[in-house]
Design a protein around this motif. Structure first.
Motif, mmCIF file in Angstrom:
data_model
loop_
_atom_site.group_PDB
_atom_site.id
_atom_site.type_symbol
_atom_site.label_atom_id
_atom_site.label_comp_id
_atom_site.label_asym_id
_atom_site.label_seq_id
_atom_site.Cartn_x
_atom_site.Cartn_y
_atom_site.Cartn_z
ATOM 1 N N MET A 1 -65.550 -80.914 1.238
ATOM 2 C CA MET A 1 -65.552 -81.203 2.447
ATOM 3 C C MET A 1 -66.241 -80.219 3.464
ATOM 4 S SD MET A 1 -62.256 -81.453 5.039
ATOM 5 C CE MET A 1 -61.745 -83.053 4.561
ATOM 6 N N GLN A 2 -66.958 -80.504 4.477
ATOM 7 C CA GLN A 2 -67.718 -79.697 5.179
ATOM 8 C C GLN A 2 -67.083 -79.510 6.519
ATOM 9 O OE1 GLN A 2 -71.812 -80.640 5.318
ATOM 10 N NE2 GLN A 2 -72.210 -79.454 7.088
ATOM 11 N N HIS A 3 -67.124 -78.489 7.304
ATOM 12 C CA HIS A 3 -66.387 -78.127 8.546
ATOM 13 C C HIS A 3 -67.151 -78.906 9.585
ATOM 14 C CE1 HIS A 3 -69.201 -74.681 8.885
ATOM 15 N NE2 HIS A 3 -68.987 -74.997 10.273
ATOM 16 N N LEU A 4 -66.486 -79.038 10.851
ATOM 17 C CA LEU A 4 -67.015 -79.826 11.792
ATOM 18 C C LEU A 4 -66.848 -78.628 12.880
ATOM 19 C CD1 LEU A 4 -65.470 -83.201 11.615
ATOM 20 C CD2 LEU A 4 -67.825 -82.543 11.082
ATOM 21 N N ASP A 5 -67.742 -78.664 14.131
ATOM 22 C CA ASP A 5 -67.495 -77.704 15.306
ATOM 23 C C ASP A 5 -66.494 -78.577 16.204
ATOM 24 O OD1 ASP A 5 -68.737 -79.567 17.183
ATOM 25 O OD2 ASP A 5 -70.553 -78.564 17.048
ATOM 26 N N ASN A 7 -66.292 -79.517 19.165
ATOM 27 C CA ASN A 7 -66.759 -80.577 19.615
ATOM 28 C C ASN A 7 -65.879 -81.811 19.188
ATOM 29 O OD1 ASN A 7 -68.434 -79.660 21.811
ATOM 30 N ND2 ASN A 7 -69.860 -79.391 20.191
ATOM 31 N N VAL A 8 -65.623 -82.036 17.968
ATOM 32 C CA VAL A 8 -64.765 -83.031 17.298
ATOM 33 C C VAL A 8 -63.496 -83.186 18.089
ATOM 34 C CG1 VAL A 8 -63.736 -81.769 15.348
ATOM 35 C CG2 VAL A 8 -64.293 -84.186 15.242
#
Length: 84
Positions: A1-5, A7-8
């Protein structure tokens, strides 16, 4: 799984903060008491607001309004329960 910034979070947080915050239950990080914010003790002056636990007197939050901004610290709240 990749992280999001961050803004999500715009959508979920916008929905979350569209309520009367005094109906929110807060858990005091000092004593563990859970109560609605309306039951907290609040000191207000020209500098802002200091919110304290009604059971142990620990600082739950501070709110400072300055010019076009509001600064909020929830340092003494370990969890918030928001009604939906």
């Amino acid at each position: 799984m990749q992280h999001l910034d961050g803004n999500v979070l715009a959508g979920p947080l916008a929905e979350l903060f569209a309520f009367d915050p005094t109906t929110t239950s807060a858990r005091c990080a000092g004593c563990g008491n859970v109560a609605i914010l309306a039951a907290a003790m609040v000191w207000a002056d020209a500098m802002g607001y200091v919110v304290r636990c009604a059971d142990c007197d620990s600082v739950l939050a501070t709110v400072v309004e300055a010019d076009d901004r509001t600064w909020i610290s929830l340092v003494g709240i370990s969890a918030l329960e928001v009604p939906r």
